[in-house]
Design a protein around this motif. Structure first.
Motif: not given
Length: 204
Positions: A38-45, A142-158
């Motif tokens: 479980l990545l801390p930015t809210g994604e599974r890997a 990778t920076a772009m992907r990380t920033l996208e995950r952080v932006r989506a983090f506050d929107e919630g999600g499983e």
């Protein structure tokens, strides 16, 4: 529809986030169900894709070869381990001449130390020697992907909720540090580029 299992997407992740991803889980009770970090930015890997500088290799095995490699990106260090079940990766680590840029696809693995801390490492499926341009492109992507995950983090999600639960105190968790790490990696890349462009030529 085919019943054959599909390969999981290899997530791009910086070392600073990967090393914090100490919680793993399955999404079914089947014996061969994939294990996810479980990545801390809210994604599974289930698999990760990393590129960095292979700075050190060492055979840490006792009865048989078991190679450790250290790969450094702009945010920290990945540790990877390859033995008899990863013959191609082990061969690369055995024959490598650090430092060199490498691209690695592999699976996250966790283990608990005697002190109760959880360490995260990569079990490499493949290791490829690459050039500086490939490393730089990986940092940007990778920076772009990380920033996208952080932006989506506050929107919630499983998976964002899972990250809050497992990595936060009392359900509070701040993904901001990973945004800062991503921006810092981009800044490092820009400053490296500026230095190489303005570096004076050595006099003959």
């Amino acid at each position: 529809m085919s019943g054959a299992p599909t390969r999981e997407v290899a997530r791009r992740v910086f070392a600073t986030e990967f090393n914090d991803a100490g919680y793993t889980f399955k999404e079914s009770d089947e014996e061969r169900a994939p294990v996810y970090a479980l990545l801390p930015t809210g994604e599974r890997a289930n698999r990760v894709f990393i590129v960095g500088t292979l700075t050190e290799t060492e055979d840490v095995g006792s009865d048989s070869e078991y190679w450790q490699g250290r790969v450094v990106d702009p945010t920290g260090t990945f540790f990877m381990y390859a033995g008899q079940y990863q013959p191609d990766a082990a061969s690369h680590l055995r024959e490598a001449e650090p430092p060199e840029y490498v691209a690695v696809v592999g699976k996250p693995r966790t283990y608990e130390t005697d002190e109760g801390e959880v360490n995260v490492s990569v079990r490499p499926e493949s290791i490829t020697t690459v050039d500086a341009d490939t490393r730089d492109r990986w940092v940007v992507e990778t920076a772009m992907r990380t920033l996208e995950r952080v932006r989506a983090f506050d929107e919630g999600g499983e998976y964002a909720e899972m990250a809050r639960e497992h990595y936060g105190d009392d359900g509070e968790f701040d993904a901001e540090r990973y945004r800062r790490a991503a921006l810092s990696a981009l800044e490092d890349l820009e400053s490296d580029g500026e230095e190489s462009e303005t570096e004076p030529e050595a006099s003959a």
